[in-house]
Design an enzyme around this catalytic site. Structure first.
Site, PDB file in Angstrom:
ATOM      1  N   VAL A  63      -1.548 -24.374  11.251  1.00 44.99           N
ATOM      2  CA  VAL A  63      -0.134 -24.221  10.905  1.00 44.99           C
ATOM      3  C   VAL A  63       0.668 -25.271  11.668  1.00 44.99           C
ATOM      4  O   VAL A  63       0.505 -25.439  12.877  1.00 44.99           O
ATOM      5  CB  VAL A  63       0.383 -22.805  11.239  1.00 44.99           C
ATOM      6  CG1 VAL A  63       1.885 -22.721  11.032  1.00 44.99           C
ATOM      7  CG2 VAL A  63      -0.328 -21.769  10.370  1.00 44.99           C
ATOM      8  N   GLY A 108       2.381 -26.928  16.647  1.00 43.47           N
ATOM      9  CA  GLY A 108       1.321 -26.605  15.699  1.00 43.47           C
ATOM     10  C   GLY A 108       0.350 -25.628  16.348  1.00 43.47           C
ATOM     11  O   GLY A 108       0.388 -25.415  17.558  1.00 43.47           O
ATOM     12  N   LYS A 109      -0.508 -25.045  15.564  1.00 41.71           N
ATOM     13  CA  LYS A 109      -1.537 -24.157  16.097  1.00 41.71           C
ATOM     14  C   LYS A 109      -2.608 -23.971  15.033  1.00 41.71           C
ATOM     15  O   LYS A 109      -2.339 -24.090  13.835  1.00 41.71           O
ATOM     16  CB  LYS A 109      -0.953 -22.782  16.472  1.00 41.71           C
ATOM     17  CG  LYS A 109      -1.671 -22.087  17.594  1.00 41.71           C
ATOM     18  CD  LYS A 109      -1.327 -22.703  18.962  1.00 41.71           C
ATOM     19  CE  LYS A 109      -2.008 -21.942  20.090  1.00 41.71           C
ATOM     20  NZ  LYS A 109      -1.580 -22.437  21.407  1.00 41.71           N
ATOM     21  N   GLY A 110      -3.811 -23.659  15.487  1.00 43.46           N
ATOM     22  CA  GLY A 110      -4.898 -23.450  14.544  1.00 43.46           C
ATOM     23  C   GLY A 110      -5.891 -22.441  15.068  1.00 43.46           C
ATOM     24  O   GLY A 110      -5.786 -21.973  16.200  1.00 43.46           O
TER      25      GLY A 110
END
Length: 419
Positions: A63, A108-110
């Site tokens: 994201v 962001g992040k995942g």
């Protein structure tokens, strides 16, 4: 299905926090509307051949919340509970965190929904490489730079960097941060988040007139962040009376033998069975009488149900989102000084930024330089938040969010976005 997944307790909490700060800032309504949702969310299938020959299809996420200040930046999490809503919340918090401490990066992040403890090294590597291939077109040094998070480490980052580089045809160390030093990582990155938590605690103690050498501390979560935080606090003279991990916790009001405890954890990969104190649950640890409490485990640990029973003077959020909005109100009434997550645990992304800069320049710093710059940035940010808190008569969380959100909003307006 994906639309329904947007909503999770973590994402709802992040949006509520944002809404409170946006209202206080009288934020431009068009900007506010845009910042409630991420710029992009990617859901990928990650088929992985297991050691028994079968193929398991994991679900992966990345994201990207906002990149108005610079490339997206954020960790990759391997955990069974990873979902779109959680990753979206974490990406939003990363945007405010980077903005708050003055980094030219966005949030962001995942993650992958999996239990890494049940996967072999070969299975982890195969899963990581396939995930990287699936998100390849959406990451890179100028686009989105991943980093370690819960359930991942420098080995996972090395696999991501290698897979990305194979697709490019040449080594791209700046594709990720949190890598081993031998392939472009930076000195001080592994300890950065925990060390940063302690730097903010030092400033809070000065503000409150507290001597750390006379303080007791409890740390929920004894992974990388919690372990380093406990070690650094002990180095400041604080007495560590309780720690916990997923296997349970251990408590000793006279102080835990920290070196022995760390050796036990590193050898056994769990605290269960440690003989140097009484057993205690992670939830009960939060309610121990202590001067400093560091929740460094997961989200929503301090809630409206248990906040009234906390007995600490300083609560420093080593984890992301450990305190709910309902708990915030109770802690404020109790006079507990909260160092919010986007400030307290920003050390990790700050030193990740240092690593990214060093990779782009092919010029590397000493660990002393890294730590000095880290402390300068966090000390400045702490006092900016404290100043905002005092001027606006709001708590530290709202002050931190106001600063972070306002900088992003002003950048969007300067660039002509949604004005």
């Amino acid at each position: 299905m994906a639309t329904l997944e947007w909503h999770s307790p973590a994402s709802d909490m992040a949006v509520r926090q944002f809404a409170t700060a946006a209202e206080r800032l009288h934020l431009d309504r068009n900007v506010a509307s845009r910042l409630r949702r991420p710029d992009r969310a990617l859901i990928v299938s990650v088929p992985t051949r297991l050691d028994d020959g079968s193929v398991q299809v994991f679900t992966g996420y990345r994201v990207q919340h906002n990149d108005v200040l610079g490339p997206f930046k954020g960790g990759i999490r391997y955990h069974p509970d990873v979902n779109l809503g959680e990753v979206s919340a974490l990406a939003m918090w990363m945007t405010w965190k980077c903005s708050l401490v003055g980094l030219p990066l966005g949030g962001g992040k995942g993650g992958i929904a999996c239990d890494p403890s049940k996967l072999s090294r070969q299975e982890l590597q195969a899963m990581t490489r396939r995930y990287t291939a699936e998100i390849f077109n959406f990451i890179g040094p100028e686009i989105d730079v991943p980093a370690p998070d819960m359930g991942t480490n420098e080995q996972v980052m090395a696999w991501i960097m290698d897979t990305y580089s194979q697709h490019k045809g040449y080594a791209v160390p700046g594709a990720v941060t949190g890598k081993p030093v031998a392939i472009g990582g930076t000195l001080g990155r592994r300890e950065a988040t925990g060390r940063g938590v302690v730097y903010t605690i030092i400033e809070a103690a000065k503000h409150l007139g507290i001597s750390l050498s006379k303080c007791s501390a409890a740390v929920q979560g004894f992974g990388n962040v919690g372990l380093v935080t406990a070690k650094e606090l002990a180095g400041q003279g604080a007495k560590i009376i309780g720690v916990s991990d997923r296997s349970g916790g251990v408590w000793n009001e006279k102080g835990l033998p920290l070196d022995h405890l760390i050796s036990y954890k590193e050898k056994n990969h769990r605290l269960e069975g440690f003989p140097g104190g009484e057993r205690i649950s992670g939830v009960a640890l939060l309610e121990l009488p202590c001067d400093i409490l560091v929740p460094a485990a997961g989200e929503m640990q301090v809630t409206g149900e248990n906040a009234a029973r906390l007995k600490c003077r300083i609560l420093a959020e080593g984890a992301n989102g450990p305190t709910t909005p309902e708990a915030d109100g109770i802690l404020r009434e109790k006079g507990i000084f909260v160092i919010p997550d986007i400030l307290a645990n920003a050390g990790g992304v700050i030193v990740s930024y240092f690593e990214w800069v060093q990779d782009l320049q092919n010029f590397f710093w000493t660990e002393a330089e890294v730590n000095k710059k880290l402390r300068e940035i966090l000390t400045r940010a702490f006092h900016e938040v404290l100043g905002m808190s005092q001027r606006e008569k709001v708590d530290m969380r709202l002050a931190a969010l106001m600063i972070g959100i306002d900088r992003v909003a002003r950048a969007m307006l300067w660039r002509g976005l949604y004005a």
